[in-house]
Design an enzyme around this catalytic site. Sequence first.
Site, mmCIF file in Angstrom:
data_model
loop_
_atom_site.group_PDB
_atom_site.id
_atom_site.type_symbol
_atom_site.label_atom_id
_atom_site.label_comp_id
_atom_site.label_asym_id
_atom_site.label_seq_id
_atom_site.Cartn_x
_atom_site.Cartn_y
_atom_site.Cartn_z
ATOM 1 N N ARG A 148 0.827 -1.209 0.000
ATOM 2 C CA ARG A 148 0.000 0.000 0.000
ATOM 3 C C ARG A 148 0.867 1.267 0.000
ATOM 4 O O ARG A 148 0.457 2.308 -0.515
ATOM 5 C CB ARG A 148 -0.992 -0.002 1.171
ATOM 6 C CG ARG A 148 -2.096 1.031 1.016
ATOM 7 C CD ARG A 148 -3.182 0.905 2.083
ATOM 8 N NE ARG A 148 -4.289 0.047 1.712
ATOM 9 C CZ ARG A 148 -5.312 0.416 0.932
ATOM 10 N NH1 ARG A 148 -5.393 1.633 0.442
ATOM 11 N NH2 ARG A 148 -6.272 -0.426 0.641
ATOM 12 N N GLU A 181 -10.088 5.788 6.861
ATOM 13 C CA GLU A 181 -8.654 6.064 6.922
ATOM 14 C C GLU A 181 -8.202 7.377 6.273
ATOM 15 O O GLU A 181 -7.314 8.039 6.792
ATOM 16 C CB GLU A 181 -7.872 4.903 6.277
ATOM 17 C CG GLU A 181 -7.987 3.601 7.027
ATOM 18 C CD GLU A 181 -7.469 2.436 6.208
ATOM 19 O OE1 GLU A 181 -8.178 2.021 5.278
ATOM 20 O OE2 GLU A 181 -6.359 1.962 6.497
HETATM 21 N N1 MTE Z 1 -12.780 4.896 14.055
HETATM 22 C C1 MTE Z 1 -12.936 4.503 15.337
HETATM 23 N N2 MTE Z 1 -13.709 5.243 16.145
HETATM 24 N N3 MTE Z 1 -12.310 3.396 15.833
HETATM 25 C C2 MTE Z 1 -11.488 2.629 15.044
HETATM 26 O O1 MTE Z 1 -10.933 1.633 15.508
HETATM 27 N N4 MTE Z 1 -10.472 2.328 12.810
HETATM 28 C C3 MTE Z 1 -10.058 2.989 11.584
HETATM 29 C C4 MTE Z 1 -11.225 3.742 10.960
HETATM 30 N N5 MTE Z 1 -11.880 4.566 11.932
HETATM 31 C C5 MTE Z 1 -11.294 3.030 13.677
HETATM 32 C C6 MTE Z 1 -11.988 4.173 13.229
HETATM 33 C C7 MTE Z 1 -9.514 2.084 10.595
HETATM 34 S S1 MTE Z 1 -7.889 1.647 10.691
HETATM 35 C C8 MTE Z 1 -10.269 1.590 9.574
HETATM 36 S S2 MTE Z 1 -9.631 0.592 8.399
HETATM 37 C C9 MTE Z 1 -11.692 1.919 9.465
HETATM 38 O O2 MTE Z 1 -12.155 2.786 10.494
HETATM 39 C C10 MTE Z 1 -12.479 0.609 9.530
HETATM 40 O O3 MTE Z 1 -13.838 0.813 9.461
HETATM 41 P P1 MTE Z 1 -14.606 1.089 8.063
HETATM 42 O O4 MTE Z 1 -14.059 0.117 7.091
HETATM 43 O O5 MTE Z 1 -15.994 0.857 8.436
HETATM 44 O O6 MTE Z 1 -14.287 2.491 7.687
HETATM 45 N N1 HPA Z 2 -5.845 -2.511 3.930
HETATM 46 C C1 HPA Z 2 -6.103 -2.834 5.194
HETATM 47 N N2 HPA Z 2 -5.977 -4.018 5.677
HETATM 48 C C2 HPA Z 2 -5.561 -4.975 4.861
HETATM 49 C C3 HPA Z 2 -5.271 -4.710 3.536
HETATM 50 C C4 HPA Z 2 -5.425 -3.410 3.032
HETATM 51 O O1 HPA Z 2 -5.184 -3.100 1.868
HETATM 52 N N3 HPA Z 2 -4.871 -5.861 2.974
HETATM 53 C C5 HPA Z 2 -4.915 -6.770 3.973
HETATM 54 N N4 HPA Z 2 -5.332 -6.247 5.101
HETATM 55 MO MO1 MOS Z 3 -7.511 -0.299 9.110
HETATM 56 S S1 MOS Z 3 -5.477 -0.039 9.273
HETATM 57 O O1 MOS Z 3 -7.368 -1.043 7.526
HETATM 58 O O2 MOS Z 3 -7.794 -1.563 10.188
#
Ligand code: MTE
Ligand code: HPA
Ligand code: MOS
Length: 750
Positions: free
Chosen positions: A304, A706
């Site tokens: 990534r 993210e």
């Molecule tokens: N927001 C909160 N409050 N708590 C979390 O742990 N994780 C983050 C983001 N926002 C997180 C967060 C991360 S690393 C990711 S990948 C995404 O939320 C995962 O949730 P989504 O795929 O529903 O966005």
């Molecule tokens: N993003 C987050 N988590 C992951 C990914 C990615 O692209 N691939 C495997 N785990």
């Molecule tokens: Mo988020 S780092 O893809 O859990």
Amino acid sequence: MKNIDSYTHVRGESLYVDDIITRHDTLYGVVFDASKAHAVITSIDYSKAEALNGVVKIFTHQDIPGENQIGGIIADEPLFAEKEVHFWGQPIALIVAETELIARKARKLIEIAYEELPVIVTAREAKEKASLISPPRTFKMGDADRAFAACDFVYEGETFSNGQEHLYLESQGCYAFPLENGAIKIFSSTQGPTAVQRTTAKVLGVPMHKIEVEVIRLGGGFGGKEDQATPWSVMAGLAVHHLKKPVKFILNRHDDLRMTGKRHPYESSYKIGLNKDLKIVAYEAEFLQNAGAAADLSTAVAERTLFHATNSYFVPNVMATVYSCKTNLPPNTAFRGFGGPQGMFVIESAIAHAAREMQVRRDEIQQANLLNENDEFPYGQIARQVIARPSWTTAKEKFNFEKLREGVVDFNHKNDHFKKGISMMPICFGISFTNTPMNHARALVHIYQDGSVGVSTAAVEMGQGVNTKMLQVAQEVLGISANKVKLETTNTTRVANTSPSAASSTADLNGKAVEMACKSLKSRLSAVAASLLKVDITAISFHGDSVYVNGEKSGTSWEKVVSQAMLERVALSENAHYATPEIHFDKSKEKGHPFAYHVYGTAITTVTIDCIRGTYEVEEVKMAHDFGASINMAVDVGQVEGGLAQGIGWMTMEEISYNKEGRLLSNALSTYKVPDIFSAPKKIETVAVATDGHEHAIKKSKAVGEPPLMYAIGTYFAIQEAVKSFNPNYHLKYDAPFTPEKVLMALYEK
Ligand code: MTE
Ligand code: HPA
Ligand code: MOS
């Protein structure tokens, strides 16, 4: 709609693993871990610990009936160390006792002797010693070498970005108990229930159907529970397997900080070539990723980084290489942005370097190179529905960037001891797991006979509000009110073979599955309603808990149709599977179309530094963000603000520190500074860029988890601008976090 968890969160009524009522015969686990970063274990004596009253059993690798292996991508990580330890904090044994306190006392009684081996702490040292997790990878477009030769300006430099502790409020943990016939149920605080199930089955040598994993919700994951929630659950599962008694195992903060991996530190170098018109013609980057002692997710994170090496810019000639370097730190892991932020910091550094040398502003170079429609990313995907310029322009115009900038210049003329700095920061983040096969999800929707609805998906609620979004999708498709829908826990027996909730894709993947399941149910119920009302099925629709005929409200309620469906023996449950269309990637060529779409945005950050103390404040961050057609602005703005604050921590104050022996020094909140209310920007403003959203996003509401973290990279460069205006001799450095100590030294550098 409010986040459906807000009421119970505020009242302290939300349930987490630690809140599950334990069975009377529950035992407690504490892990015994390595106190050397690299060594041969010459002897271990458990006898004193075992003799302690209340200690039930100490489990080691010798008690593992299946494989002593938990590596997800590469099988290079034992659950328990056998002969050698490879990082400080590596689990060696699980002590199970009648209370946690007894288990902790027992841990101190274990006697271990080591023969020390050389310790590698930095990525560079690992690369020099050829200590790599996997072979390096390179993304290439055009011909960078040839292009550099023809550039008007070429600059080279080095950057460093440190790791970051996830600091989820809820530490890692689980509660496991025996079911019948050797089956085990594990409540885990994991983003990846299937990973826990699969790995527990592998280590215990039992089929996956013997292991049921359930997740209520997490008190934060941020990537730290994508893979690294697994070992604790497996250990508890192992203890249950042998003892046939429930085992609760929750890491305390110290153990969690010491034993778990973090965001990957990166040591990188860049070469950037530009022409007089400010166009970046060529870019070369080498990323040294500090992977730690085992692969964990490092190779995916590294990938990534390459995908985001050019951020939201079009560069025709690119050569980017990443090395996953094997060191003696705890295996580093997923963390919001997943290597993207590290890649983007490097090109932003290169642009800052070029701007200084060419005596232009950073934002002039940034603006000149923003992606346009149909530009090609270095990995072959063609950029479509590009919001890079619209977000940039929206930010500049809505927030009156020129005026803000003049304000900063004016302030700096008038003040000697305080200086301000301002920066623009565009972002571009690819949505989808970079590993194409992971982009799928399922939903199981039950309509109960009273008309209420239960929705199960693979999504794990970790504070990001995914359950609220899933509820909204179900409610909208079925045309019923929100209080009729309940989001169930995430459970591997209801929704199997799931990808972790990660990659910002949880709402898209699971939401699409919910949408599909609800559409099927709706069409079945439409047929029932049509025959009930003796009209054509095409005339039927559902809104506000009622049946509508040709858009006119009928006297028939949702409940009536559901009970009629029961009488007619129509299925009221539906399982749907969604897989992202179109995406593909060929690793042998490093080309393809890995992302469903990209999320864009632009932030403007203003900081003020105190030039006597080196301290600083983030005055304001103003963001023009590409939400698409947000289905929940409250949740989405929460994600933007939270991501920003977390990113500011990474860029400015969170300083992970290991000593030469590989021991974590920043092992408590007294030595590891995270953002608090005082370090949050005094003012945060978020506006939505006017866009249509993307059809692969759930209801065109784009992924938001993210991307906003990367707005915070702008903070680094705003501080840098402020330092520059105080000290013209300051030699730009790209060494994050930009702590007050570093600011102070920069201010007085000769
Ligand atoms: N927001 C909160 N409050 N708590 C979390 O742990 N994780 C983050 C983001 N926002 C997180 C967060 C991360 S690393 C990711 S990948 C995404 O939320 C995962 O949730 P989504 O795929 O529903 O966005
Ligand atoms: N993003 C987050 N988590 C992951 C990914 C990615 O692209 N691939 C495997 N785990
Ligand atoms: Mo988020 S780092 O893809 O859990």
